[in-house]
Motif scaffolding. Structure first.
Motif, mmCIF file in Angstrom:
data_model
loop_
_atom_site.group_PDB
_atom_site.id
_atom_site.type_symbol
_atom_site.label_atom_id
_atom_site.label_comp_id
_atom_site.label_asym_id
_atom_site.label_seq_id
_atom_site.Cartn_x
_atom_site.Cartn_y
_atom_site.Cartn_z
ATOM 1 N N GLU A 207 0.095 2.060 12.564
ATOM 2 C CA GLU A 207 0.725 1.331 11.673
ATOM 3 C C GLU A 207 -1.086 0.765 10.707
ATOM 4 N N VAL B 21 6.566 -6.349 8.499
ATOM 5 C CA VAL B 21 6.078 -5.119 9.255
ATOM 6 C C VAL B 21 7.543 -5.654 10.878
ATOM 7 N N ILE C 83 6.766 1.399 7.719
ATOM 8 C CA ILE C 83 5.745 1.106 7.555
ATOM 9 C C ILE C 83 5.190 1.357 5.838
ATOM 10 N N TYR D 51 8.722 3.233 13.363
ATOM 11 C CA TYR D 51 8.719 2.126 12.550
ATOM 12 C C TYR D 51 7.956 3.188 11.509
ATOM 13 N N THR E 9 2.028 -7.281 7.015
ATOM 14 C CA THR E 9 1.801 -6.835 8.651
ATOM 15 C C THR E 9 2.907 -7.699 9.295
#
Ligand code: HEM
Length: 455
Positions: free
Chosen positions: A388, A149, A119, A115, A146
């Motif tokens: 993240e 994401v 991100i 990811y 967020t």
């Protein structure tokens, strides 16, 4: 051995709830100072809540028999209307482990690496919309990041119109959960504009969307998709049975809910702390420019220490249990006091200081640092969230010049079940955003695999 509840604040339950909501930090630290490592808080509509604020006692709770320390039952009293009865958050014992085993692989330390670019792209696009020279609440902006994401992680992307629809539905759903989560009294239906009825409308709309997605994915033959929904559709329980529609719905809502408000709040706090600590901010920027990740990792850890997103986690006892010299009856809530432990002077000297170096010096081991809870209930998204946070912070710090809108620190306030900055982390962007740099994937990704994952 005493058999009564440990001492605690004496105010009426409603007053304790108001004090806890307005100033969780002051309320819980005062209780700890006055009553010791084990203290009782009384809140309306909840059983007595016994907080434990000492690492060895926390170890006893997190390592305790899952048949006696029921996290699911404790969570359900607050979260079941939102996440449902088949959620990993609201189940216990065997049923809980069944769900947890299926949910862990997509969020494993190695799995979250894929990811990274998504991100970074989402963050870059969001940053470019920030106004220059006027105050804005960063918490709203980190929540956009967020949410995007987690929706990408859960559903993947194909159809941008459906993606936008998902954003709108989740936004509305989250907004409607606020009033009903902490106040069970608000769950009565008194007219179509009552909070519960509005919440149910938002929940049903989101559920319809999720069930449509499940149905359309079931009909697909593409075995390459690696979004969470596709992985769960392919996963089977130990007896070979696939997850039911209801299980899938509850787990997807759980992951979306648990996975974005928490991380958004953590990010908002990180920036709120950094813009008020110029020395740390400068060190973080230097470490990013040097392509290092260790300091940024320590910034994330220090943020989650000094401003843990959840002030505590709960277990409900199913049998009388001795904790800290008290025999607590079945039905008692036992809560490892994350916020209090993270501010113990003996574990963290000068606990009010924001000093990431403490994590480079070895503070914060074992049960001293517990922002993600522990034991068989430890947060499934811990590796994902820290990864993240590092990527988003790296982008924000390298591309923007932010300052606090007001130099006074923001206070912690309960928002839903998270402790958020009371003004939403208000900042001002001093200059236009710098051009996007390439993602330094090697460094950042290397860290993801180091995050501990346990069942
Ligand atoms: C900074 C961000 C986050 C924080 C501070 C956080 C914190 C927590 C805490 C304290 C718990 C309860 C643990 C316990 O009872 O011992 C928890 C559970 C959980 N979290 Fe997170 N979380 C975060 C992000 C995420 C993300 C990104 C996801 C999903 C991708 C996620 C999914 C879950 C799930 C599914 C559980 C339930 C685990 C179980 O009961 O077995 N969380 N989280």
């Amino acid at each position: 051995m005493a058999s009564e509840f440990p001492p605690g604040p004496r105010a009426p339950a409603l007053v304790q709830l108001i004090q806890l909501g307005r100033d969780p930090f002051g309320f819980l630290r005062r209780a700890h100072r006055q009553c010791g490592d084990v203290f009782t808080v009384n809140l309306p509509s909840f059983p007595p809540a016994v907080y434990v604020a000492e690492p060895e006692l926390v170890k006893q709770v997190f390592g305790g028999d899952a048949r006696v320390f029921h996290a699911g039952e404790a969570n359900a009293s607050v979260l079941e209307p939102v996440v449902g009865p088949d959620s990993v958050l609201t189940l216990d014992e065997h049923e809980h482990m069944r769900q947890r085993k299926l949910l862990l692989p997509p969020f494993h330390g190695d799995a979250v690496r894929r990811y990274g670019e998504v991100i970074r792209d989402i963050t870059d696009r969001e940053i470019e919309t920030w106004p220059v020279g006027e105050p804005f609440a960063l918490r709203d902006r980190t929540q956009r990041i967020t949410l995007d994401v987690i929706l990408r992680a859960v559903f993947g992307v194909r159809d941008s119109a459906r993606f936008t629809k998902a954003q709108v539905l989740v936004d509305e759903f989250v907004k409607r959960t606020h009033s009903i989560v902490m106040l069970p009294a608000m769950r009565r239906r008194f007219g179509r504009f009552s909070p519960m009825v509005r919440f149910e409308r938002a929940r049903d709309a989101l559920d319809d969307f999720i069930y449509e997605e499940i149905a359309s994915r079931r009909g697909e033959t593409n075995a390459d998709r690696d979004d969470v929904l596709s992985l769960l559709l392919r996963a089977t329980h130990e007896d070979g049975a696939p997850m039911s529609e209801r299980e899938l719905r509850d787990e997807l809502v759980t992951v979306i809910g648990a996975g974005h408000e928490t991380t958004a709040t953590g990010l908002a706090w990180a920036v709120e702390r950094l813009v008020r600590n110029p020395r740390v901010l400068a060190s973080a920027r230097e470490s990013i420019a040097a392509g290092e990740d260790e300091y940024l990792d320590a910034v994330v850890k220090e943020t989650l220490r000094s401003r843990p997103v959840l002030s505590d986690v709960a277990r409900k006892l199913t049998a009388p249990t001795e904790i800290g010299g008290y025999t607590l009856p079945a039905g008692t809530l036992v809560l490892p006091a994350i916020l209090v432990i993270h501010h113990r002077e003996d574990l963290y000297p000068d606990p009010l200081e924001f000093r990431p170096e403490r994590f480079l010096e070895g503070q914060g081991g074992g049960f001293n640092w517990i922002p993600f809870g522990g034991g068989v209930r430890r947060c499934i998204g811990a590796a994902f969230a820290q990864y993240e946070m590092r990527i988003v912070l790296r982008a924000i710090l390298s591309r923007t010049d932010l300052r606090a809108a007001d130099p006074r620190p923001e206070r912690m306030r309960l928002r839903n079940i998270t402790m958020a900055p009371d003004h939403g982390a208000r900042v001002v962007l001093s200059q236009p955003v710098a051009p996007a740099a390439e993602l330094d994937a090697g460094e950042t990704l290397a860290h993801a695999s180091r995050a501990p994952e346990r069942v």
